[in-house]
Design an enzyme around this catalytic site. Sequence first.
Site, PDB file in Angstrom:
ATOM      1  CE1 TYR A 197      33.300 -27.796  14.970  1.00  0.00           C
ATOM      2  CE2 TYR A 197      32.654 -27.912  12.545  1.00  0.00           C
ATOM      3  CZ  TYR A 197      33.603 -27.537  13.575  1.00  0.00           C
ATOM      4  OH  TYR A 197      34.798 -26.902  13.480  1.00  0.00           O
ATOM      5  CG  HIS A 198      27.903 -34.069  13.703  1.00  0.00           C
ATOM      6  ND1 HIS A 198      28.776 -34.918  12.885  1.00  0.00           N
ATOM      7  CD2 HIS A 198      27.800 -32.845  13.026  1.00  0.00           C
ATOM      8  CE1 HIS A 198      28.724 -34.343  11.810  1.00  0.00           C
ATOM      9  NE2 HIS A 198      28.326 -33.080  11.547  1.00  0.00           N
ATOM     10  N   PRO A 199      26.036 -32.366  17.916  1.00  0.00           N
ATOM     11  CG  PRO A 199      25.728 -30.462  19.146  1.00  0.00           C
ATOM     12  CD  PRO A 199      26.162 -30.944  17.950  1.00  0.00           C
TER      13      PRO A 199
END
Length: 564
Positions: free
Chosen positions: A502-504
Amino acid sequence: MSANVSTCTPGSSTAAEATCRLDAGHTNVLLWASYALARRWSAVVMTVDYVVVGAGSAGCALAGRLSEDADVGVLLLEAGEDDTRPELRIPAAFPSLFRSAVDWDLLSEPEPGLGGRELYVPCGRVVGGSSAINAMIYVRGHPLDFDEWARSVAPGWSYAEVLPYFKRAEDNERGEDEYHGVGGPLTVSDSRSNHALTDVMLAAAVQAGYEPNGDFNGPRQDGVGRFQLTQRDGYRCSSADAYIRPWLGRSNLELQSCALVERVVFDRRRAVGVEVVSDGRRQVVRAEREVILCAGTFQSAVLLMLSGIGPCDELARFGIPVLEDLPVGENLQNHCMALLNFYTTENALFGINTPRNQARLETQGAGPLSSNIVEGGGFFRMRPELPAPDVEFHFSPALFMNEGLTEAQDYGYSFGPIVLKPTSVGSVRLSGSSSGDKPRVRFNFLTSDEDLRAMVAGVRLALDIARQPALKSVERAPASVPASDSEADVRAFVERVAQTVYHPTSTCAVGSVVDPELRVYGIEGLRVVDASVMPSVTRGNTNAPTIMIAEKAADLILGRPPLA
Protein backbone atom coordinates in the site's frame (compact mmCIF):
# COMPACT_ATOMS: atom_id res chain seq x y z
CA MET A 1 -15.53 31.22 4.10
CA SER A 2 -15.65 34.20 1.81
CA ALA A 3 -16.65 33.12 -1.71
CA ASN A 4 -18.21 34.64 -4.77
CA VAL A 5 -21.13 32.61 -6.11
CA SER A 6 -22.91 33.14 -9.42
CA THR A 7 -25.22 31.09 -11.58
CA CYS A 8 -24.45 30.27 -15.20
CA THR A 9 -27.35 28.78 -17.15
CA PRO A 10 -27.72 28.51 -20.92
CA GLY A 11 -29.36 31.66 -22.24
CA SER A 12 -28.42 33.82 -19.30
CA SER A 13 -26.24 36.89 -19.61
CA THR A 14 -23.39 34.97 -17.99
CA ALA A 15 -23.67 32.27 -20.64
CA ALA A 16 -23.75 34.91 -23.38
CA GLU A 17 -20.60 36.43 -22.01
CA ALA A 18 -19.04 32.97 -22.04
CA THR A 19 -19.98 32.61 -25.72
CA CYS A 20 -18.27 35.90 -26.48
CA ARG A 21 -15.13 34.69 -24.77
CA LEU A 22 -15.17 31.50 -26.80
CA ASP A 23 -15.69 33.45 -30.05
CA ALA A 24 -12.85 35.71 -29.09
CA GLY A 25 -10.46 32.78 -29.32
CA HIS A 26 -10.47 31.17 -25.86
CA THR A 27 -11.09 27.80 -27.50
CA ASN A 28 -9.17 25.39 -25.28
CA VAL A 29 -11.08 22.13 -24.95
CA LEU A 30 -11.40 22.39 -21.20
CA LEU A 31 -12.22 26.08 -20.87
CA TRP A 32 -14.55 26.23 -17.89
CA ALA A 33 -17.21 28.27 -19.62
CA SER A 34 -17.45 25.91 -22.61
CA TYR A 35 -18.45 23.10 -20.26
CA ALA A 36 -21.29 25.15 -18.83
CA LEU A 37 -22.66 25.65 -22.35
CA ALA A 38 -21.97 22.33 -24.00
CA ARG A 39 -23.19 20.13 -21.16
CA ARG A 40 -26.41 22.06 -20.58
CA TRP A 41 -26.24 22.06 -16.83
CA SER A 42 -26.79 24.76 -14.30
CA ALA A 43 -23.39 25.58 -12.89
CA VAL A 44 -23.07 27.33 -9.56
CA VAL A 45 -19.62 28.83 -9.72
CA MET A 46 -17.78 29.41 -6.44
CA THR A 47 -14.57 31.37 -6.56
CA VAL A 48 -11.79 30.82 -4.03
CA ASP A 49 -8.06 31.39 -4.03
CA TYR A 50 -6.91 27.78 -3.77
CA VAL A 51 -8.83 24.64 -4.70
CA VAL A 52 -7.24 21.56 -3.11
CA VAL A 53 -8.47 18.29 -4.61
CA GLY A 54 -8.32 15.33 -2.22
CA ALA A 55 -8.57 15.41 1.57
CA GLY A 56 -6.00 12.70 2.14
CA SER A 57 -2.61 12.66 3.83
CA ALA A 58 -1.24 15.50 1.69
CA GLY A 59 -4.45 17.42 0.96
CA CYS A 60 -5.40 17.88 4.60
CA ALA A 61 -1.90 18.97 5.56
CA LEU A 62 -1.66 21.38 2.63
CA ALA A 63 -5.11 22.92 3.07
CA GLY A 64 -4.52 23.39 6.77
CA ARG A 65 -1.19 25.11 6.23
CA LEU A 66 -2.43 27.32 3.37
CA SER A 67 -5.30 28.52 5.54
CA GLU A 68 -2.77 29.93 8.01
CA ASP A 69 -2.67 32.89 5.65
CA ALA A 70 -5.87 34.69 6.64
CA ASP A 71 -5.91 36.61 3.37
CA VAL A 72 -6.57 33.56 1.19
CA GLY A 73 -9.58 31.28 0.84
CA VAL A 74 -9.04 27.52 0.66
CA LEU A 75 -11.60 24.94 -0.48
CA LEU A 76 -10.74 21.28 0.19
CA LEU A 77 -12.71 18.78 -1.92
CA GLU A 78 -12.98 15.09 -1.08
CA ALA A 79 -14.68 12.42 -3.21
CA GLY A 80 -15.42 10.22 -0.21
CA GLU A 81 -17.60 10.58 2.84
CA ASP A 82 -16.86 12.35 6.10
CA ASP A 83 -14.71 10.43 8.59
CA THR A 84 -17.43 9.74 11.14
CA ARG A 85 -17.39 5.93 11.28
CA PRO A 86 -16.21 4.75 14.73
CA GLU A 87 -13.98 2.04 13.24
CA LEU A 88 -11.89 4.74 11.55
CA ARG A 89 -10.68 5.79 15.00
CA ILE A 90 -9.96 2.30 16.38
CA PRO A 91 -6.45 1.28 15.30
CA ALA A 92 -6.97 -2.50 15.30
CA ALA A 93 -10.09 -2.15 13.15
CA PHE A 94 -8.30 -1.00 10.01
CA PRO A 95 -8.57 -4.36 8.15
CA SER A 96 -12.36 -4.15 8.53
CA LEU A 97 -12.26 -1.03 6.36
CA PHE A 98 -10.92 -2.96 3.37
CA ARG A 99 -13.48 -3.05 0.55
CA SER A 100 -15.86 -0.85 2.52
CA ALA A 101 -17.49 2.39 1.42
CA VAL A 102 -14.39 4.32 2.55
CA ASP A 103 -12.09 2.37 0.22
CA TRP A 104 -11.60 2.99 -3.52
CA ASP A 105 -11.19 -0.82 -3.61
CA LEU A 106 -8.95 -1.10 -6.65
CA LEU A 107 -7.77 -4.29 -8.32
CA SER A 108 -4.53 -4.49 -10.24
CA GLU A 109 -4.17 -5.84 -13.74
CA PRO A 110 -2.78 -9.41 -13.86
CA GLU A 111 0.74 -9.21 -12.46
CA PRO A 112 3.24 -10.99 -14.72
CA GLY A 113 5.78 -11.45 -11.91
CA LEU A 114 3.20 -13.06 -9.62
CA GLY A 115 1.73 -15.72 -11.85
CA GLY A 116 -0.87 -13.43 -13.37
CA ARG A 117 -2.65 -12.77 -10.07
CA GLU A 118 -4.73 -9.61 -9.69
CA LEU A 119 -3.88 -7.82 -6.45
CA TYR A 120 -6.24 -6.03 -4.11
CA VAL A 121 -5.26 -2.37 -3.75
CA PRO A 122 -6.84 -0.47 -0.83
CA CYS A 123 -6.94 3.30 -1.05
CA GLY A 124 -8.79 5.64 1.30
CA ARG A 125 -11.90 7.29 -0.11
CA VAL A 126 -12.84 9.31 2.95
CA VAL A 127 -11.82 12.51 4.68
CA GLY A 128 -8.29 11.69 5.81
CA GLY A 129 -7.68 9.51 2.76
CA SER A 130 -5.39 6.55 3.27
CA SER A 131 -4.18 8.05 6.56
CA ALA A 132 -7.67 7.16 7.84
CA ILE A 133 -7.43 3.47 6.93
CA ASN A 134 -3.70 2.64 7.09
CA ALA A 135 -1.61 0.88 9.75
CA MET A 136 -0.43 4.24 11.17
CA ILE A 137 3.29 3.42 10.89
CA TYR A 138 5.45 6.53 11.11
CA VAL A 139 8.59 5.94 9.04
CA ARG A 140 10.18 8.73 7.01
CA GLY A 141 12.53 6.73 4.81
CA HIS A 142 16.30 6.70 4.62
CA PRO A 143 18.23 10.00 4.31
CA LEU A 144 19.73 8.66 1.09
CA ASP A 145 16.26 8.66 -0.49
CA PHE A 146 15.99 12.43 -0.34
CA ASP A 147 19.63 13.04 -1.22
CA GLU A 148 19.09 10.88 -4.32
CA TRP A 149 16.08 13.02 -5.25
CA ALA A 150 18.07 16.23 -4.86
CA ARG A 151 21.08 14.99 -6.84
CA SER A 152 18.98 13.74 -9.74
CA VAL A 153 15.90 15.87 -10.47
CA ALA A 154 14.71 17.61 -7.31
CA PRO A 155 17.05 20.31 -5.99
CA GLY A 156 15.79 21.60 -2.67
CA TRP A 157 14.59 18.16 -1.52
CA SER A 158 17.74 16.77 0.13
CA TYR A 159 17.49 15.18 3.56
CA ALA A 160 18.92 18.26 5.25
CA GLU A 161 16.31 20.40 3.48
CA VAL A 162 13.28 18.20 4.23
CA LEU A 163 14.13 17.26 7.83
CA PRO A 164 12.83 20.61 9.18
CA TYR A 165 9.44 19.87 7.56
CA PHE A 166 9.25 16.42 9.13
CA LYS A 167 9.98 18.06 12.46
CA ARG A 168 7.46 20.89 11.92
CA ALA A 169 4.70 18.34 11.29
CA GLU A 170 5.47 16.31 14.40
CA ASP A 171 4.28 16.33 17.95
CA ASN A 172 6.41 13.45 19.13
CA GLU A 173 5.65 12.21 22.61
CA ARG A 174 9.31 11.33 23.14
CA GLY A 175 10.21 15.00 22.96
CA GLU A 176 12.30 17.23 20.75
CA ASP A 177 15.80 16.43 19.57
CA GLU A 178 17.99 16.63 16.48
CA TYR A 179 15.62 14.36 14.56
CA HIS A 180 12.19 15.01 16.08
CA GLY A 181 9.83 17.88 16.73
CA VAL A 182 7.13 18.75 19.22
CA GLY A 183 4.15 21.04 18.97
CA GLY A 184 3.25 20.10 15.38
CA PRO A 185 -0.25 19.02 14.31
CA LEU A 186 0.57 15.31 13.80
CA THR A 187 0.78 13.28 16.99
CA VAL A 188 3.50 10.60 16.83
CA SER A 189 3.52 8.15 19.71
CA ASP A 190 4.68 4.76 20.88
CA SER A 191 2.28 1.84 20.79
CA ARG A 192 -0.23 1.53 23.62
CA SER A 193 -0.59 -2.17 22.88
CA ASN A 194 2.98 -3.50 23.13
CA HIS A 195 1.94 -7.07 22.50
CA ALA A 196 4.29 -9.68 23.98
CA LEU A 197 4.47 -11.65 20.72
CA THR A 198 5.99 -8.63 19.01
CA ASP A 199 8.80 -8.70 21.57
CA VAL A 200 9.32 -12.41 20.86
CA MET A 201 9.65 -11.79 17.11
CA LEU A 202 12.09 -8.94 17.70
CA ALA A 203 14.10 -11.11 20.10
CA ALA A 204 14.33 -13.80 17.42
CA ALA A 205 15.69 -11.25 14.95
CA VAL A 206 18.34 -10.23 17.50
CA GLN A 207 19.19 -13.90 18.00
CA ALA A 208 19.66 -14.11 14.22
CA GLY A 209 22.34 -11.43 14.49
CA TYR A 210 20.56 -8.11 13.95
CA GLU A 211 20.91 -5.03 16.12
CA PRO A 212 18.01 -3.49 18.05
CA ASN A 213 16.93 -0.03 16.87
CA GLY A 214 14.70 2.13 19.03
CA ASP A 215 14.13 4.83 16.40
CA PHE A 216 13.93 4.14 12.66
CA ASN A 217 13.77 7.91 12.08
CA GLY A 218 16.87 8.69 14.07
CA PRO A 219 20.59 8.41 13.34
CA ARG A 220 20.32 5.04 11.57
CA GLN A 221 17.62 2.97 9.91
CA ASP A 222 19.17 -0.53 10.07
CA GLY A 223 18.03 -2.91 12.80
CA VAL A 224 14.83 -4.13 14.43
CA GLY A 225 12.41 -2.52 16.84
CA ARG A 226 8.95 -1.17 17.45
CA PHE A 227 7.41 1.39 15.13
CA GLN A 228 6.24 4.78 16.25
CA LEU A 229 2.68 5.47 15.16
CA THR A 230 0.40 8.30 14.12
CA GLN A 231 -1.79 7.84 17.16
CA ARG A 232 -3.13 10.16 19.81
CA ASP A 233 -4.01 8.67 23.22
CA GLY A 234 -4.30 5.22 21.68
CA TYR A 235 -6.57 6.28 18.81
CA ARG A 236 -5.72 6.96 15.18
CA CYS A 237 -4.46 10.42 14.35
CA SER A 238 -5.18 10.85 10.64
CA SER A 239 -4.08 13.81 8.59
CA ALA A 240 -7.63 15.15 8.94
CA ASP A 241 -7.45 14.81 12.72
CA ALA A 242 -4.13 16.66 12.69
CA TYR A 243 -4.62 19.43 10.16
CA ILE A 244 -8.32 19.93 9.43
CA ARG A 245 -10.51 19.26 12.46
CA PRO A 246 -8.71 21.75 14.71
CA TRP A 247 -8.78 24.48 12.04
CA LEU A 248 -12.21 24.16 10.44
CA GLY A 249 -13.31 27.13 12.51
CA ARG A 250 -11.20 29.38 10.31
CA SER A 251 -13.40 31.51 8.09
CA ASN A 252 -11.08 30.96 5.13
CA LEU A 253 -11.08 27.13 5.18
CA GLU A 254 -13.92 24.99 3.91
CA LEU A 255 -14.12 21.20 3.55
CA GLN A 256 -16.61 19.60 1.19
CA SER A 257 -16.94 15.81 1.23
CA CYS A 258 -18.79 13.60 -1.29
CA ALA A 259 -17.52 15.94 -4.01
CA LEU A 260 -16.09 14.05 -6.98
CA VAL A 261 -13.79 16.18 -9.11
CA GLU A 262 -14.13 15.13 -12.75
CA ARG A 263 -11.40 17.25 -14.33
CA VAL A 264 -9.41 20.44 -14.18
CA VAL A 265 -10.73 23.28 -16.35
CA PHE A 266 -8.54 25.75 -18.17
CA ASP A 267 -8.44 29.15 -19.80
CA ARG A 268 -5.86 28.63 -22.52
CA ARG A 269 -2.95 26.99 -20.66
CA ARG A 270 -3.87 28.19 -17.21
CA ALA A 271 -5.83 26.08 -14.73
CA VAL A 272 -8.77 28.18 -13.55
CA GLY A 273 -10.85 25.67 -11.62
CA VAL A 274 -12.28 22.17 -11.39
CA GLU A 275 -15.49 20.51 -12.47
CA VAL A 276 -17.19 18.84 -9.50
CA VAL A 277 -20.11 16.45 -9.14
CA SER A 278 -21.82 16.73 -5.76
CA ASP A 279 -25.37 15.84 -4.70
CA GLY A 280 -26.17 14.93 -8.28
CA ARG A 281 -25.22 18.38 -9.60
CA ARG A 282 -22.28 19.47 -11.68
CA GLN A 283 -20.61 22.70 -10.85
CA VAL A 284 -17.39 24.52 -11.53
CA VAL A 285 -15.31 25.82 -8.68
CA ARG A 286 -12.95 28.55 -9.86
CA ALA A 287 -9.49 29.09 -8.41
CA GLU A 288 -8.15 32.61 -8.47
CA ARG A 289 -4.62 31.50 -7.65
CA GLU A 290 -4.06 27.75 -8.09
CA VAL A 291 -5.62 24.34 -8.48
CA ILE A 292 -3.68 21.79 -6.44
CA LEU A 293 -4.17 18.05 -6.97
CA CYS A 294 -3.68 16.03 -3.79
CA ALA A 295 -5.78 13.07 -4.89
CA GLY A 296 -3.04 10.47 -4.49
CA THR A 297 -0.84 8.43 -6.77
CA PHE A 298 -3.75 6.90 -8.68
CA GLN A 299 -6.35 9.66 -8.79
CA SER A 300 -4.03 12.61 -9.39
CA ALA A 301 -2.74 10.80 -12.47
CA VAL A 302 -6.31 10.02 -13.57
CA LEU A 303 -7.42 13.64 -13.15
CA LEU A 304 -4.49 14.98 -15.14
CA MET A 305 -5.18 12.57 -17.99
CA LEU A 306 -8.91 13.32 -18.02
CA SER A 307 -7.95 17.00 -18.17
CA GLY A 308 -5.81 16.56 -21.28
CA ILE A 309 -2.43 16.22 -19.59
CA GLY A 310 -0.76 12.90 -20.21
CA PRO A 311 0.61 10.53 -22.86
CA CYS A 312 -0.85 11.24 -26.31
CA ASP A 313 -1.60 7.59 -27.08
CA GLU A 314 -3.42 7.05 -23.79
CA LEU A 315 -5.56 10.16 -24.17
CA ALA A 316 -6.38 9.32 -27.79
CA ARG A 317 -7.99 6.04 -26.66
CA PHE A 318 -10.71 8.07 -24.96
CA GLY A 319 -10.92 10.95 -27.41
CA ILE A 320 -9.37 13.41 -24.97
CA PRO A 321 -7.64 16.30 -26.77
CA VAL A 322 -4.07 16.75 -25.59
CA LEU A 323 -3.25 19.95 -23.74
CA GLU A 324 0.22 18.81 -22.66
CA ASP A 325 2.00 15.57 -23.59
CA LEU A 326 3.60 14.36 -20.34
CA PRO A 327 4.36 10.84 -19.01
CA VAL A 328 1.55 10.93 -16.45
CA GLY A 329 0.83 7.50 -15.00
CA GLU A 330 4.24 6.11 -15.89
CA ASN A 331 6.92 5.18 -13.33
CA LEU A 332 4.45 3.73 -10.79
CA GLN A 333 6.50 2.40 -7.88
CA ASN A 334 5.33 0.45 -4.86
CA HIS A 335 6.58 -1.96 -2.23
CA CYS A 336 5.94 -5.68 -2.62
CA MET A 337 5.55 -7.80 0.52
CA ALA A 338 5.50 -11.55 1.23
CA LEU A 339 4.49 -12.56 4.76
CA LEU A 340 5.15 -15.87 6.49
CA ASN A 341 2.40 -16.93 8.92
CA PHE A 342 2.60 -19.28 11.93
CA TYR A 343 0.10 -20.59 14.45
CA THR A 344 1.15 -20.01 18.05
CA THR A 345 0.67 -21.48 21.49
CA GLU A 346 0.46 -17.96 22.93
CA ASN A 347 -2.22 -15.31 23.10
CA ALA A 348 -2.36 -13.21 19.92
CA LEU A 349 -4.50 -10.48 18.37
CA PHE A 350 -7.47 -12.75 17.78
CA GLY A 351 -10.96 -12.32 19.25
CA ILE A 352 -9.98 -8.98 20.77
CA ASN A 353 -13.19 -7.04 20.11
CA THR A 354 -14.64 -7.62 23.57
CA PRO A 355 -16.45 -5.28 25.98
CA ARG A 356 -13.45 -5.40 28.29
CA ASN A 357 -11.03 -4.33 25.56
CA GLN A 358 -13.44 -1.68 24.33
CA ALA A 359 -13.63 -0.24 27.83
CA ARG A 360 -9.85 -0.32 28.15
CA LEU A 361 -9.45 1.65 24.93
CA GLU A 362 -12.10 4.18 25.97
CA THR A 363 -10.82 4.73 29.49
CA GLN A 364 -7.06 4.17 29.17
CA GLY A 365 -6.33 4.59 25.45
CA ALA A 366 -4.58 1.24 25.57
CA GLY A 367 -5.00 -2.48 25.14
CA PRO A 368 -5.33 -4.76 22.10
CA LEU A 369 -7.74 -2.47 20.25
CA SER A 370 -5.10 0.25 20.26
CA SER A 371 -2.78 -2.05 18.33
CA ASN A 372 -1.95 -1.05 14.77
CA ILE A 373 -1.52 -4.83 14.09
CA VAL A 374 1.95 -4.27 12.56
CA GLU A 375 3.64 -3.31 15.81
CA GLY A 376 7.28 -3.96 14.97
CA GLY A 377 9.63 -3.97 12.05
CA GLY A 378 13.16 -4.04 10.79
CA PHE A 379 15.42 -2.76 8.02
CA PHE A 380 18.05 -5.02 6.49
CA ARG A 381 20.68 -5.05 3.75
CA MET A 382 20.59 -8.28 1.77
CA ARG A 383 24.04 -7.47 0.36
CA PRO A 384 26.74 -5.87 2.55
CA GLU A 385 27.90 -3.46 -0.17
CA LEU A 386 24.53 -1.69 -0.35
CA PRO A 387 24.51 1.95 0.84
CA ALA A 388 21.15 1.55 2.62
CA PRO A 389 18.63 -1.19 3.51
CA ASP A 390 16.88 -2.88 0.60
CA VAL A 391 14.42 -4.98 2.64
CA GLU A 392 12.01 -3.99 5.40
CA PHE A 393 10.17 -6.43 7.68
CA HIS A 394 6.76 -6.05 9.27
CA PHE A 395 6.23 -8.03 12.50
CA SER A 396 2.62 -8.64 13.54
CA PRO A 397 1.19 -10.58 16.51
CA ALA A 398 -1.65 -11.75 14.27
CA LEU A 399 -2.18 -13.89 11.20
CA PHE A 400 -2.33 -11.85 7.99
CA MET A 401 -3.18 -13.93 4.92
CA ASN A 402 -5.05 -13.49 1.66
CA GLU A 403 -4.01 -9.83 1.44
CA GLY A 404 -5.75 -9.16 4.75
CA LEU A 405 -9.15 -9.89 3.23
CA THR A 406 -9.80 -13.05 5.26
CA GLU A 407 -10.41 -12.59 8.97
CA ALA A 408 -8.07 -14.67 11.11
CA GLN A 409 -9.64 -17.71 12.74
CA ASP A 410 -6.84 -18.69 15.11
CA TYR A 411 -3.96 -17.40 17.20
CA GLY A 412 -0.88 -16.66 15.17
CA TYR A 413 1.83 -14.25 14.10
CA SER A 414 3.23 -13.09 10.80
CA PHE A 415 6.33 -11.39 9.46
CA GLY A 416 8.25 -11.13 6.25
CA PRO A 417 10.12 -9.06 3.71
CA ILE A 418 9.22 -5.95 1.73
CA VAL A 419 11.36 -4.97 -1.26
CA LEU A 420 12.23 -1.36 -0.47
CA LYS A 421 13.88 0.02 -3.61
CA PRO A 422 12.21 -1.68 -6.57
CA THR A 423 13.71 -1.46 -10.03
CA SER A 424 10.53 -2.82 -11.63
CA VAL A 425 8.00 -0.08 -12.29
CA GLY A 426 4.37 -0.11 -13.37
CA SER A 427 1.73 2.24 -14.67
CA VAL A 428 -1.69 3.78 -14.11
CA ARG A 429 -4.02 3.96 -17.11
CA LEU A 430 -7.55 5.19 -17.69
CA SER A 431 -10.40 2.70 -17.89
CA GLY A 432 -13.11 5.23 -18.75
CA SER A 433 -13.85 8.89 -19.26
CA SER A 434 -14.97 9.63 -15.68
CA SER A 435 -12.82 10.07 -12.60
CA GLY A 436 -15.19 7.66 -10.87
CA ASP A 437 -14.07 4.84 -13.19
CA LYS A 438 -11.47 2.73 -11.44
CA PRO A 439 -8.10 3.09 -13.16
CA ARG A 440 -6.12 0.26 -14.68
CA VAL A 441 -3.18 -0.36 -12.35
CA ARG A 442 -0.23 -2.64 -12.97
CA PHE A 443 2.72 -2.73 -10.56
CA ASN A 444 4.94 -5.23 -12.44
CA PHE A 445 6.15 -6.50 -9.08
CA LEU A 446 9.32 -8.61 -9.12
CA THR A 447 9.73 -8.50 -12.90
CA SER A 448 13.37 -7.44 -12.55
CA ASP A 449 16.06 -9.90 -11.48
CA GLU A 450 17.30 -7.47 -8.81
CA ASP A 451 13.90 -7.21 -7.13
CA LEU A 452 13.34 -10.95 -7.24
CA ARG A 453 16.76 -11.62 -5.70
CA ALA A 454 16.01 -9.19 -2.87
CA MET A 455 12.65 -10.84 -2.19
CA VAL A 456 14.10 -14.37 -2.21
CA ALA A 457 16.88 -13.28 0.16
CA GLY A 458 14.30 -11.61 2.40
CA VAL A 459 12.15 -14.76 2.62
CA ARG A 460 15.23 -16.80 3.49
CA LEU A 461 16.03 -14.28 6.21
CA ALA A 462 12.48 -14.68 7.54
CA LEU A 463 12.93 -18.47 7.62
CA ASP A 464 16.16 -17.99 9.57
CA ILE A 465 14.44 -15.74 12.10
CA ALA A 466 11.61 -18.27 12.41
CA ARG A 467 14.15 -20.96 13.38
CA GLN A 468 15.55 -18.95 16.31
CA PRO A 469 14.84 -20.21 19.86
CA ALA A 470 12.63 -17.27 20.82
CA LEU A 471 10.10 -18.04 18.09
CA LYS A 472 10.45 -21.81 18.16
CA SER A 473 9.33 -21.70 21.78
CA VAL A 474 5.96 -20.21 20.82
CA GLU A 475 5.39 -21.81 17.40
CA ARG A 476 2.53 -24.32 17.17
CA ALA A 477 2.63 -25.01 13.44
CA PRO A 478 3.31 -23.24 10.14
CA ALA A 479 0.24 -21.64 8.57
CA SER A 480 1.68 -20.24 5.33
CA VAL A 481 5.38 -20.70 4.62
CA PRO A 482 7.60 -21.94 1.77
CA ALA A 483 8.02 -25.70 1.48
CA SER A 484 11.77 -25.16 1.94
CA ASP A 485 14.39 -22.47 1.48
CA SER A 486 15.30 -23.70 -2.00
CA GLU A 487 15.15 -21.17 -4.82
CA ALA A 488 12.25 -22.97 -6.47
CA ASP A 489 10.17 -23.29 -3.29
CA VAL A 490 10.75 -19.70 -2.20
CA ARG A 491 9.84 -18.37 -5.64
CA ALA A 492 6.68 -20.49 -5.70
CA PHE A 493 5.72 -19.17 -2.27
CA VAL A 494 6.30 -15.56 -3.29
CA GLU A 495 4.30 -16.00 -6.49
CA ARG A 496 1.43 -17.38 -4.41
CA VAL A 497 1.30 -14.87 -1.53
CA ALA A 498 3.09 -11.63 -2.44
CA GLN A 499 0.98 -8.50 -2.30
CA THR A 500 1.19 -4.73 -2.29
CA VAL A 501 2.01 -3.10 1.02
CA TYR A 502 0.00 0.00 0.00
CA HIS A 503 2.80 2.47 -0.81
CA PRO A 504 2.18 3.61 -4.42
CA THR A 505 4.19 6.60 -5.61
CA SER A 506 5.77 8.43 -8.54
CA THR A 507 3.10 8.60 -11.30
CA CYS A 508 3.42 12.41 -11.50
CA ALA A 509 7.07 12.54 -10.58
CA VAL A 510 9.30 15.54 -10.15
CA GLY A 511 11.48 15.82 -13.23
CA SER A 512 9.01 14.28 -15.64
CA VAL A 513 5.54 15.67 -14.84
CA VAL A 514 6.17 18.42 -12.27
CA ASP A 515 9.12 20.67 -11.53
CA PRO A 516 10.89 20.83 -8.14
CA GLU A 517 8.24 23.32 -6.95
CA LEU A 518 5.58 20.74 -7.93
CA ARG A 519 4.18 22.84 -10.81
CA VAL A 520 2.92 20.83 -13.78
CA TYR A 521 5.21 21.38 -16.76
CA GLY A 522 3.77 23.59 -19.48
CA ILE A 523 0.72 24.64 -17.42
CA GLU A 524 0.12 27.66 -15.22
CA GLY A 525 -1.76 27.61 -11.94
CA LEU A 526 -1.63 23.82 -11.47
CA ARG A 527 0.41 21.76 -9.02
CA VAL A 528 0.42 18.20 -7.76
CA VAL A 529 1.17 17.67 -4.07
CA ASP A 530 1.05 14.05 -2.89
CA ALA A 531 3.03 10.80 -3.07
CA SER A 532 2.74 10.77 -6.86
CA VAL A 533 5.43 13.48 -7.12
CA MET A 534 8.14 11.39 -5.45
CA PRO A 535 10.89 10.80 -8.03
CA SER A 536 11.28 7.34 -6.47
CA VAL A 537 9.63 5.50 -3.62
CA THR A 538 11.22 5.99 -0.22
CA ARG A 539 12.79 3.18 1.77
CA GLY A 540 9.93 2.71 4.20
CA ASN A 541 6.26 3.42 4.77
CA THR A 542 5.14 6.44 2.77
CA ASN A 543 2.58 8.31 4.88
CA ALA A 544 5.14 10.42 6.78
CA PRO A 545 7.04 11.60 3.66
CA THR A 546 3.74 12.38 1.93
CA ILE A 547 2.78 14.71 4.76
CA MET A 548 6.28 16.23 4.64
CA ILE A 549 5.79 16.96 0.93
CA ALA A 550 2.62 18.89 1.76
CA GLU A 551 4.34 20.80 4.55
CA LYS A 552 7.12 21.92 2.21
CA ALA A 553 4.70 22.61 -0.65
CA ALA A 554 2.74 25.04 1.53
CA ASP A 555 5.81 27.21 1.92
CA LEU A 556 6.56 26.99 -1.81
CA ILE A 557 3.01 28.05 -2.71
CA LEU A 558 2.80 30.88 -0.19
CA GLY A 559 6.27 32.15 -1.04
CA ARG A 560 7.67 31.59 2.43
CA PRO A 561 11.42 31.07 2.87
CA PRO A 562 12.36 27.40 3.35
CA LEU A 563 12.77 26.12 6.87
CA ALA A 564 16.31 25.63 8.07
